[in-house]
Write a protein that holds these residues in place. Structure first.
Motif, PDB file in Angstrom:
ATOM      1  N   LEU A 279       0.841  -1.197   0.000  1.00  0.00           N
ATOM      2  CA  LEU A 279       0.000   0.000   0.000  1.00  0.00           C
ATOM      3  C   LEU A 279       0.876   1.247   0.000  1.00  0.00           C
ATOM      4  CD1 LEU A 279      -2.518  -1.058   2.814  1.00  0.00           C
ATOM      5  CD2 LEU A 279      -2.783  -1.389   0.344  1.00  0.00           C
ATOM      6  N   MET A 280       0.629   2.135  -0.944  1.00  0.00           N
ATOM      7  CA  MET A 280       1.413   3.369  -1.024  1.00  0.00           C
ATOM      8  C   MET A 280       0.489   4.562  -1.252  1.00  0.00           C
ATOM      9  SD  MET A 280       4.694   4.330  -3.409  1.00  0.00           S
ATOM     10  CE  MET A 280       3.884   3.866  -4.942  1.00  0.00           C
ATOM     11  N   THR A 281       0.658   5.593  -0.437  1.00  0.00           N
ATOM     12  CA  THR A 281      -0.080   6.827  -0.639  1.00  0.00           C
ATOM     13  C   THR A 281       0.794   7.821  -1.400  1.00  0.00           C
ATOM     14  OG1 THR A 281       0.611   7.450   1.597  1.00  0.00           O
ATOM     15  CG2 THR A 281      -1.637   6.625   1.323  1.00  0.00           C
ATOM     16  N   ASP A 282       0.224   8.961  -1.720  1.00  0.00           N
ATOM     17  CA  ASP A 282       0.920   9.985  -2.499  1.00  0.00           C
ATOM     18  C   ASP A 282       1.126  11.227  -1.635  1.00  0.00           C
ATOM     19  OD1 ASP A 282       1.782  11.832  -4.424  1.00  0.00           O
ATOM     20  OD2 ASP A 282       0.517  10.966  -5.978  1.00  0.00           O
ATOM     21  N   ASP A 283       2.378  11.591  -1.391  1.00  0.00           N
ATOM     22  CA  ASP A 283       2.712  12.814  -0.645  1.00  0.00           C
ATOM     23  C   ASP A 283       2.260  12.786   0.818  1.00  0.00           C
ATOM     24  OD1 ASP A 283       3.752  13.875  -2.988  1.00  0.00           O
ATOM     25  OD2 ASP A 283       2.801  15.813  -2.730  1.00  0.00           O
ATOM     26  N   GLN A 284       2.187  11.624   1.424  1.00  0.00           N
ATOM     27  CA  GLN A 284       1.756  11.560   2.820  1.00  0.00           C
ATOM     28  C   GLN A 284       2.977  11.633   3.738  1.00  0.00           C
ATOM     29  OE1 GLN A 284      -0.526   8.085   4.020  1.00  0.00           O
ATOM     30  NE2 GLN A 284      -1.745   9.346   5.409  1.00  0.00           N
ATOM     31  N   ARG A 285       3.073  12.723   4.454  1.00  0.00           N
ATOM     32  CA  ARG A 285       4.228  12.974   5.315  1.00  0.00           C
ATOM     33  C   ARG A 285       4.302  11.936   6.436  1.00  0.00           C
ATOM     34  NH1 ARG A 285       6.024  18.915   7.573  1.00  0.00           N
ATOM     35  NH2 ARG A 285       6.391  18.316   9.743  1.00  0.00           N
ATOM     36  N   TRP A 286       5.518  11.577   6.831  1.00  0.00           N
ATOM     37  CA  TRP A 286       5.724  10.462   7.760  1.00  0.00           C
ATOM     38  C   TRP A 286       5.037  10.645   9.100  1.00  0.00           C
ATOM     39  CZ3 TRP A 286       8.014  10.571  12.587  1.00  0.00           C
ATOM     40  CH2 TRP A 286       8.651  11.770  12.941  1.00  0.00           C
ATOM     41  N   ASP A 287       4.892  11.893   9.564  1.00  0.00           N
ATOM     42  CA  ASP A 287       4.339  12.097  10.911  1.00  0.00           C
ATOM     43  C   ASP A 287       2.843  12.390  10.917  1.00  0.00           C
ATOM     44  OD1 ASP A 287       4.437  14.633   9.829  1.00  0.00           O
ATOM     45  OD2 ASP A 287       5.536  15.553  11.496  1.00  0.00           O
ATOM     46  N   ASN A 288       2.170  12.084   9.819  1.00  0.00           N
ATOM     47  CA  ASN A 288       0.721  12.340   9.752  1.00  0.00           C
ATOM     48  C   ASN A 288      -0.089  11.111  10.171  1.00  0.00           C
ATOM     49  OD1 ASN A 288       0.390  14.734   6.966  1.00  0.00           O
ATOM     50  ND2 ASN A 288       1.528  14.844   8.871  1.00  0.00           N
ATOM     51  N   PHE A 289       0.348  10.455  11.245  1.00  0.00           N
ATOM     52  CA  PHE A 289      -0.286   9.242  11.745  1.00  0.00           C
ATOM     53  C   PHE A 289      -0.248   9.243  13.269  1.00  0.00           C
ATOM     54  CE2 PHE A 289       1.869   8.388   7.775  1.00  0.00           C
ATOM     55  CZ  PHE A 289       0.961   7.656   7.026  1.00  0.00           C
ATOM     56  N   GLY A 290      -1.207   8.575  13.864  1.00  0.00           N
ATOM     57  CA  GLY A 290      -1.165   8.413  15.308  1.00  0.00           C
ATOM     58  C   GLY A 290       0.049   7.626  15.751  1.00  0.00           C
ATOM     59  N   CYS A 291       0.398   6.563  14.999  1.00  0.00           N
ATOM     60  CA  CYS A 291       1.518   5.703  15.389  1.00  0.00           C
ATOM     61  C   CYS A 291       2.857   6.405  15.271  1.00  0.00           C
ATOM     62  CB  CYS A 291       1.520   4.410  14.577  1.00  0.00           C
ATOM     63  SG  CYS A 291       1.650   4.635  12.798  1.00  0.00           S
ATOM     64  N   TYR A 292       2.891   7.539  14.582  1.00  0.00           N
ATOM     65  CA  TYR A 292       4.111   8.347  14.511  1.00  0.00           C
ATOM     66  C   TYR A 292       3.983   9.621  15.343  1.00  0.00           C
ATOM     67  CZ  TYR A 292       6.437   5.458  10.991  1.00  0.00           C
ATOM     68  OH  TYR A 292       7.070   4.417  10.327  1.00  0.00           O
ATOM     69  N   GLY A 293       3.068   9.611  16.299  1.00  0.00           N
ATOM     70  CA  GLY A 293       3.041  10.669  17.294  1.00  0.00           C
ATOM     71  C   GLY A 293       2.038  11.784  17.117  1.00  0.00           C
ATOM     72  N   ARG A 294       1.129  11.679  16.116  1.00  0.00           N
ATOM     73  CA  ARG A 294       0.146  12.743  15.925  1.00  0.00           C
ATOM     74  C   ARG A 294      -1.260  12.141  15.768  1.00  0.00           C
ATOM     75  NH1 ARG A 294       2.329  17.175  11.697  1.00  0.00           N
ATOM     76  NH2 ARG A 294       0.793  18.485  12.761  1.00  0.00           N
ATOM     77  N   PRO A 295      -1.853  11.733  16.879  1.00  0.00           N
ATOM     78  CA  PRO A 295      -3.184  11.099  16.834  1.00  0.00           C
ATOM     79  C   PRO A 295      -4.271  12.014  16.300  1.00  0.00           C
ATOM     80  CG  PRO A 295      -2.547  11.609  19.093  1.00  0.00           C
ATOM     81  CD  PRO A 295      -1.333  11.816  18.250  1.00  0.00           C
ATOM     82  N   GLU A 296      -4.013  13.309  16.227  1.00  0.00           N
ATOM     83  CA  GLU A 296      -4.997  14.254  15.691  1.00  0.00           C
ATOM     84  C   GLU A 296      -5.374  13.932  14.245  1.00  0.00           C
ATOM     85  OE1 GLU A 296      -2.967  18.066  15.966  1.00  0.00           O
ATOM     86  OE2 GLU A 296      -1.105  17.094  15.422  1.00  0.00           O
ATOM     87  N   PHE A 297      -4.545  13.136  13.558  1.00  0.00           N
ATOM     88  CA  PHE A 297      -4.835  12.785  12.166  1.00  0.00           C
ATOM     89  C   PHE A 297      -5.835  11.639  12.025  1.00  0.00           C
ATOM     90  CE2 PHE A 297      -1.238  15.469  11.374  1.00  0.00           C
ATOM     91  CZ  PHE A 297      -1.470  15.993  10.115  1.00  0.00           C
ATOM     92  N   LYS A 298      -6.190  10.976  13.101  1.00  0.00           N
ATOM     93  CA  LYS A 298      -7.221   9.937  13.101  1.00  0.00           C
ATOM     94  C   LYS A 298      -6.935   8.817  12.092  1.00  0.00           C
ATOM     95  CE  LYS A 298     -10.980  12.926  14.721  1.00  0.00           C
ATOM     96  NZ  LYS A 298     -12.378  13.345  14.534  1.00  0.00           N
ATOM     97  N   THR A 299      -5.921   8.034  12.403  1.00  0.00           N
ATOM     98  CA  THR A 299      -5.543   6.916  11.534  1.00  0.00           C
ATOM     99  C   THR A 299      -5.651   5.601  12.312  1.00  0.00           C
ATOM    100  OG1 THR A 299      -3.222   7.368  12.131  1.00  0.00           O
ATOM    101  CG2 THR A 299      -4.034   8.301  10.065  1.00  0.00           C
TER     102      THR A 299
END
Length: 503
Positions: A29-49
């Motif tokens: 699975l690959m997204t386009d232009d998705q920055r590494w820290d735009n995930f809860g598991c990478y420290g930003r739960p505000e993105f709701k992933t």
């Protein structure tokens, strides 16, 4: 009787008790232009992933994964081929503007898996042209038929070229695919369509074959209202997102002046240079990321329902990062962390729970993905692949002293050359740009403690050195600090050596 027993054992090795192929299924699975820290598991739960985070909780999260090139077309080729851009030369601008030959495509992970008996599928944005022989695209690729050129390598396909004239194609002929991609469906359902086609691939999967499905979401790149799925927009209405420490309001005067020639500077001024602009766009990217996350949830549920999740490997990443105002830049490509650092999550359903659900700090380059996928299937990587399989890292059998201690990246896209790509004497245009000191082509290495970048076509060369222990956001270039002289010398040598190796 002895031969009969051998045959029974062989069949048992090939198939599990449910009748499904025992050789692992692989989903990339690959997204386009998705920055590494735009995930809860990478420290930003505000993105709701939540679904991706659940995959991370039950898999392996890589904290030091990086792109060797951080712009879409060449990054996609690198991940399929296991080769660096300056080796495969498939990109947007001269002289790195080749198409990808069919001879070379034979050595990509989808082609190798298909030759080994896998059913192969692709859904979404393909992103580069595969042609009989490689040639410089100049004004672009015309009259391109995806099925004509890729039909040999994919049993199931639903996507388009995006960066060349490969219009949408789907095969095999299928009523459900026509329904999924009905022109009456609105553009804002593009990610749902990708999810539908992904699940349809599984619905049509025969039980006697392993499969490899590559899914390339068009999200989260686009930032227009027409790309947002309306029900998911409401998830982030009036949401105020945290702002990275190195976001810059207005113009960043600490950047090398050379980067004023990069489109990321004016795009930042237009899109992310004020708090209001930043929040407006980050909500849009969060919305698209949430829509992708819902498809990941659907995928895992489907695999569970089919009873094959415990024999399936799921890899989740993006094609490149995005600055979104960090460093006073927009876009990607330039070799700062926001551009070259990658999200990478790998779930392996074959492993017991005791052997998954952890974070990994080994250095991984996306050039390593193709040989790793082949290794999952027990296939030796072709000699052309320059990356190395990291299955030993995943199995925790790799001797860490013998594993790479750094990653190499290069940025070879020049915006003005892209605009002038139809010029008959593009080589002269390229040389004029270099002579005028407007080329920002760069390369460099990133290890545990330092990042080194050299803009090698500038006279004199421009260098950057960052002490990541003390300056993780790369805000203080210490290249002129004498106490770093030995480090600087060492990284210069390492960068040049790696550059020569991959030619």
């Amino acid at each position: 009787m002895k031969l009969l027993k051998i045959g029974i054992v062989f069949l048992y090795l090939i198939f599990d008790m449910s009748g499904f192929a025992q050789q692992p299924n692989i989903i990339f699975l690959m997204t386009d232009d998705q920055r590494w820290d735009n995930f809860g598991c990478y420290g930003r739960p505000e993105f709701k992933t939540a679904n991706i985070d659940r995959l991370a909780d039950e898999g392996v999260v890589f904290d030091r994964a990086f792109y060797p090139v951080a712009i879409c077309m060449p990054s996609r080729v690198t991940m399929m081929s296991g080769r660096y851009l300056s080796n495969h030369k498939v990109g947007f601008t001269h002289p790195y503007n080749l198409t990808f030959s069919k001879t070379d495509f034979e050595d990509t992970y989808p082609a190798q898996l298909k030759q080994s008996g896998y059913r192969t599928g692709f859904v979404g944005k393909f992103g580069f042209a595969v042609t009989d022989t490689a040639y410089h695209t100049k004004g672009g690729v015309s009259g391109y038929d995806l099925q004509e050129h890729l039909g040999k390598y994919f049993d199931y396909f639903a996507g388009n070229g995006v960066h060349f004239s490969g219009a949408f194609k789907a095969w095999p002929e299928d009523a459900r695919l026509k329904e999924i991609y009905d022109e009456k469906r609105p553009l804002n359902e593009r990610t749902l369509k990708t999810g539908d086609a992904m699940l349809h691939f599984l619905d049509t999967q025969p039980k006697d074959k392993p499969f490899c499905l590559s899914v390339s979401f068009y999200a989260v790149k686009n930032d227009k209202d027409i790309d947002m799925y309306p029900p998911h927009v409401k998830e982030f209405e009036n949401k105020h997102f945290s702002v990275p420490e190195n976001w810059v309001e207005g113009k960043n005067t600490k950047l090398p002046e050379l980067l004023d020639h990069w489109r990321g500077v004016p795009l930042h001024m237009k899109r992310t240079s004020t708090p209001e602009l930043y929040q407006k766009l980050v909500r849009r990217f969060a919305t698209q990321g949430y829509t992708v996350d819902q498809q990941v949830g659907r995928l895992v549920e489907k695999l569970e329902d089919m009873g094959i999740l415990d024999n399936t490997i799921i890899i989740y990443t993006s094609d490149n990062g995005r600055f979104h105002g960090s460093q006073g830049l927009y876009d990607k490509a330039i070799l700062y962390e926001e551009s070259i650092k990658a999200p990478l999550i790998i779930f392996d359903g074959r492993k017991t729970k005791e052997k998954r659900g952890y974070r990994e700090d080994a250095f991984i380059s996306s050039v390593d993905i193709a040989p790793t996928i082949l290794s999952f299937a027990g296939i030796e990587a072709p000699g052309k692949m320059q990356g190395k399989s990291f299955t030993g890292i995943l199995d925790q059998t790799q001797n860490r002293k013998q594993w790479q201690k750094s990653v190499y990246s290069e940025s070879l896209f020049i915006n003005i050359l892209h605009k002038k790509r139809k010029n008959e004497d593009i080589e002269a245009v390229n040389q004029e740009l270099i002579n005028a000191n407007e080329s920002y082509r760069s390369r460099g290495v990133r290890n545990e403690k330092f990042k080194y970048i050299i803009y090698y076509e500038h006279a004199p060369v421009i260098e950057e050195l960052y002490d990541l222990d003390n300056d993780p956001h790369e805000m203080n270039n210490v290249v002129s600090d004498k106490k770093y002289a030995k480090v600087l010398k060492r990284l210069r040598i390492e960068t040049e050596k790696k550059h020569k190796e991959i030619q």
